[in-house]
Structures are given as structure tokens and as C-alpha cells.
Write a protein that holds these residues in place. Structure first.
Motif, PDB file in Angstrom:
ATOM      1  N   ALA A  82      -4.420  -7.837   0.251  1.00  0.00           N
ATOM      2  CA  ALA A  82      -4.343  -6.414  -0.121  1.00  0.00           C
ATOM      3  C   ALA A  82      -5.453  -6.061  -1.109  1.00  0.00           C
ATOM      4  CB  ALA A  82      -2.978  -6.090  -0.713  1.00  0.00           C
ATOM      5  N   ARG A  93       0.832  -1.206   0.000  1.00  0.00           N
ATOM      6  CA  ARG A  93       0.000   0.000   0.000  1.00  0.00           C
ATOM      7  C   ARG A  93       0.867   1.256   0.000  1.00  0.00           C
ATOM      8  NH1 ARG A  93      -5.165  -1.139   3.904  1.00  0.00           N
ATOM      9  NH2 ARG A  93      -5.849   0.751   2.826  1.00  0.00           N
ATOM     10  N   GLU A 126      -8.517  -5.538   0.968  1.00  0.00           N
ATOM     11  CA  GLU A 126      -8.495  -4.389   1.871  1.00  0.00           C
ATOM     12  C   GLU A 126      -8.441  -3.043   1.156  1.00  0.00           C
ATOM     13  OE1 GLU A 126      -5.404  -4.702   4.771  1.00  0.00           O
ATOM     14  OE2 GLU A 126      -6.006  -6.715   5.432  1.00  0.00           O
ATOM     15  N   ASP A 127      -7.915  -2.984  -0.045  1.00  0.00           N
ATOM     16  CA  ASP A 127      -7.643  -1.694  -0.693  1.00  0.00           C
ATOM     17  C   ASP A 127      -8.249  -1.693  -2.098  1.00  0.00           C
ATOM     18  OD1 ASP A 127      -6.537   0.617  -1.836  1.00  0.00           O
ATOM     19  OD2 ASP A 127      -4.674   0.411  -0.688  1.00  0.00           O
ATOM     20  N   ARG A 128      -9.277  -0.896  -2.287  1.00  0.00           N
ATOM     21  CA  ARG A 128      -9.976  -0.884  -3.574  1.00  0.00           C
ATOM     22  C   ARG A 128      -9.194  -0.175  -4.667  1.00  0.00           C
ATOM     23  NH1 ARG A 128     -14.670  -3.276  -3.354  1.00  0.00           N
ATOM     24  NH2 ARG A 128     -15.041  -2.663  -5.516  1.00  0.00           N
ATOM     25  N   ARG A 129      -8.055   0.379  -4.353  1.00  0.00           N
ATOM     26  CA  ARG A 129      -7.199   0.940  -5.407  1.00  0.00           C
ATOM     27  C   ARG A 129      -6.578  -0.161  -6.253  1.00  0.00           C
ATOM     28  NH1 ARG A 129      -3.017   4.582  -2.257  1.00  0.00           N
ATOM     29  NH2 ARG A 129      -2.904   2.603  -1.094  1.00  0.00           N
TER      30      ARG A 129
END
Length: 428
Positions: free
Chosen positions: A286, A236, A289-292
Motif C-alpha cells: 500500500a 485505502r 501504491e498510494d502516495r498518501r
């Protein structure tokens, strides 16, 4: 060497931490301490005077490649593996389609300092030849500092296996970049076998940092949790620093010059992840957890925590990505000969839970005749070492399986290239 460990609020204590250089293999790492290796480098040459030069398979895409490294420092985190390091330092390599490479040399797979540590650490772990190979001489197909094509391209982040350096993912990174992606391979210092930084700091007096891992982290649940959580945070943070680069800034903490147009080559609306073993666990979680992150490929990483009492026969807790599923594409790519019956059972259990999620976008594929490290550069290097009489067939099979590189390398490349071309299509 003791296999016990303790934990502090910031993570395992550096004097007693013990974990695995091989996430799935459970093999014992018997190399000396980082300080001892540093003294050895100071007293003698960093590389042998002569030895066989190994070759990586050429990438098949239409683009010539540029490459650069970035030294990134996250000042919001302390290092989880060394209580004396007040920040989290990372090294990454960026492979990208180049505008031109005329007159530029190709980069080596490893720096000389990292190669010297590799010859001490990884050679012992994987039963590689202790002599007869110049590990610092392996060339890549990428040219340092070449100007990037000023075309926005999807970005892929790579997290290597537990205890492995990012350099063992060079061949696959070059393949993906040659077909139009920008690929960023990430080292996880303290976990990674060896990482060479641009220089020293007041809190790190050796430019080469070696692994603290000693035995199987799945035998130490709290340590395994720290390992995966740290990798997710690293990924991240790298994504954050790429945004600085894309905006025209330089995230390199050493202030080194960057290749022309590199920031303009990044399309951060389309970022994917792929990882091997512990890296596969980290990229899958990941993604959750992270929509990027738009898509991920897990190359034989568990999707559960180890049992709180290893050997009890009780299953560990699933990671949220396996417990709840994901609405974004996830590829689970495994080998037929994943190490050990217990390991195969645990992997199958956590992957089956992921695949059972209704309406999910997860797919599973397998490389037949292959073993766990077929997803790394060992797929080509181990057979070459065996053919040269420098590695036994049994040691090669334990590493990559009996499948030959003429099938294994294209098959692994095909699965990853097809997945990311479909999910994050590059502009050719």
C-alpha cells in the motif's frame, strides 16, 4: 474439511474457499461454520460464567486515551469472500489522545460476541486454554467516547495478521496513541478470525462474522493474491473515510454518535501504516501504491507472492514494492524464530530483494529470542497463561518465543515508536 477452493470473478466462492487462519504458521483451523457458531450463541451464554481476567501492559506515554469504533461500508466493492454480500463492510477502532476521561469506564479488548467466537476459533488455532479464561473481560486502557484533544495529530493504520482480529493489536495501538498518534486498527472481515458489527443486515443475518480461512494461503497462490489485494483496498478505503471525518462528516454507516473533536484530531497529511504478517505484506505494498501514505512498518510479512506451484522450489514473483523499492521510509521488523525453515527462507529472500535496492529508505531490525506473534498482544498474554498453568511452555514458545514480556513488549514498542516518531513526529 476440504482444503480445495475455487474462484469466481468476484473472488473465491464462499462454499469452497479455504485458506489459512495463520499466514505463516500453516496450522489447521478446525472450528465449525459461522452458522453453527451462531446457533451455539443462540442456545447458550456468550461467555463463561467465570474465568481468569487477563491484563494488557499499560501504555507508557503522557496522554490518556479515548477510543471509538466505526462501521464503514464501501458500496463500490462486493465482498471478496462471500458472494451473498454486495458491499464491503469494515470495522475499525480509533485510539486517540483524550481531552478528559473522568467518570468514563475503560473499554474491553473484545466485544462479547467477538470474544465468544474467539474462544471457538483462535483458541483452537493457537493452542490457548479452552477453559479458565474470560476472553470478554480483558480491559484496555482507553475510554469509550472520551472527547479528543482538538490537536492535529499524525494517523497510523494497523492491519493485523492473516486470520487475526484487530483486537490482538490493542496493546501496541494504545502505546502509539499514548505518545501522540491517532491509531486506527482495521479488521478485514472474511479473513479476520471474528468481527462483530453493530447489527445485522438483509445480507448478513449474524452480527458476528467469522473467518473463511482454513489452511495456509501460501499454498493457494490465487487466494493469497485476493487476500492481500483486498487488504490494500480496505486500507485505502479507510483512508478515504478518515477524510470524511476530518472534514466534519461522519463515515459511520450506522449513524452512531462520534466523540467530540475526533475529526479535528486527524492530520491526514501525515498518515503511516503498520501491519503484522499478511498485514505487513499489505501495508508495504500500500505504501508503494498510494502516495498518501508517508511511511510503513512491516512486522514479518512476506514481500513476494507464493510460488505458482508450491513445493516446487521456485521463487514466487516479488511484489512491486520489493521489485522497484520505495522512496518513503519502510521498516522491516522480524523475529529470530520465524516459523519453519521454508518460511524463513522465503521471507529472507523477499526482504533481501527489498534491502538491495540502491538509495532506498528501508531498514531491517530483529527481536531476538522471539517468534512470529511477539508483535501482537500474545507477547504479554501467552506468558501470563503459561505462568497460570493454562498453557504449556512449548505452545507459548511456538507463539511468541521464549523471550519474556519484560523485554519483548518494550522492545517491540520501542522499534515502532522510534520509527514513527522520527518519520511522523506527533505534537505532544
Amino acid at each position: 474439511m476440504s482444503s480445495s477452493f475455487t474462484h469466481t470473478a468476484a473472488g473465491p466462492d464462499r462454499r469452497t474457499v479455504a485458506a489459512s487462519a495463520l499466514l505463516a504458521g500453516g496450522l489447521l483451523l478446525t472450528g465449525g461454520t459461522g452458522a453453527a457458531r451462531a446457533r451455539g450463541r443462540a442456545q447458550g451464554p456468550a461467555r463463561p460464567a467465570a474465568g481468569r481476567t487477563l491484563r494488557l501492559p499499560a501504555p507508557t506515554g503522557p496522554h490518556r486515551l479515548g477510543v471509538t469504533t466505526l462501521y464503514l461500508v464501501d458500496r463500490s466493492r462486493r465482498d471478496p469472500w462471500d458472494a451473498g454480500i454486495p458491499v464491503r463492510e469494515l470495522m475499525v477502532t480509533v485510539f486517540y489522545p483524550a481531552r478528559g476521561v473522568r467518570g468514563l469506564p475503560v473499554a474491553p479488548q473484545m466485544t462479547e460476541g467477538a470474544a465468544a467466537a474467539f474462544a471457538d476459533i483462535d483458541v483452537r488455532v493457537h493452542h490457548l486454554p479452552a477453559s479458565g479464561v474470560d476472553w470478554a473481560a480483558t480491559p484496555t486502557h482507553a475510554h469509550p467516547g472520551a472527547p479528543a484533544q482538538p490537536v492535529r495529530r499524525p494517523v497510523l493504520l494497523y492491519s493485523p495478521g492473516g486470520g487475526d482480529p484487530r483486537t490482538l493489536g490493542t496493546g501496541l495501538a494504545e502505546e502509539l496513541a499514548s505518545h501522540g498518534h491517532v491509531v486506527v486498527t482495521v479488521d478485514h472481515p472474511g479473513d479476520a478470525g471474528e468481527v462483530e458489527f453493530p447489527g445485522t443486515t438483509p445480507y448478513r443475518t449474524d452480527p458476528v462474522r467469522t473467518t473463511v480461512l482454513r489452511d495456509d494461503p501460501r499454498q493457494h497462490p490465487a487466494l493469497f493474491r485476493t487476500l492481500i489485494d483486498t487488504r490494500i483496498a480496505d486500507l485505502r478505503f479507510v483512508r478515504d473515510q478518515l477524510a470524511v471525518l476530518a472534514a466534519g462528516g461522519s463515515p459511520d454507516a450506522a449513524g452512531r454518535a462520534l466523540p467530540e473533536h475526533l475529526g479535528r484530531a486527524l492530520d491526514l497529511r501525515r498518515v503511516g501504516l503498520y501491519g503484522h504478517s499478511a498485514g505487513g505484506t499489505a501495508v508495504a505494498e500500500a505504501l508503494y501504491e498510494d502516495r498518501r501514505f508517508a511511511a510503513a512498518a512491516n512486522l514479518e510479512g512476506y514481500l513476494d507472492h507464493p510460488a505458482e506451484r508450491p513445493g516446487s522450489g521456485r521463487a514466487g514473483e516479488l511484489y512491486p514494492v520489493a521489485r522497484y523499492g520505495t522512496d518513503r521510509p519502510l521498516l522491516l521488523l522480524g523475529s529470530e524464530r520465524f516459523i519453519g525453515a521454508r518460511g524463513r527462507e522465503e521471507l529472507a529472500r523477499s526482504w533481501s530483494a527489498m534491502l538491495a535496492r540502491p538509495g532506498g529508505r528501508t531498514r531491517r531490525r530483529q527481536i531476538d529470542g522471539a517468534a512470529h506473534w511477539v508483535f501482537t498482544d500474545y507477547a504479554a498474554l501467552a506468558p501470563a497463561l503459561q505462568a497460570a498453568g493454562l498453557m504449556t511452555a512449548a505452545d507459548r514458545d511456538a507463539l511468541t518465543g521464549p523471550v519474556g514480556p519484560a523485554r519483548a513488549v518494550p522492545e517491540v514498542r520501542h522499534h515502532l515508536r522510534a520509527f514513527f516518531t522520527r518519520q511522523l513526529p506527533p505534537r505532544c
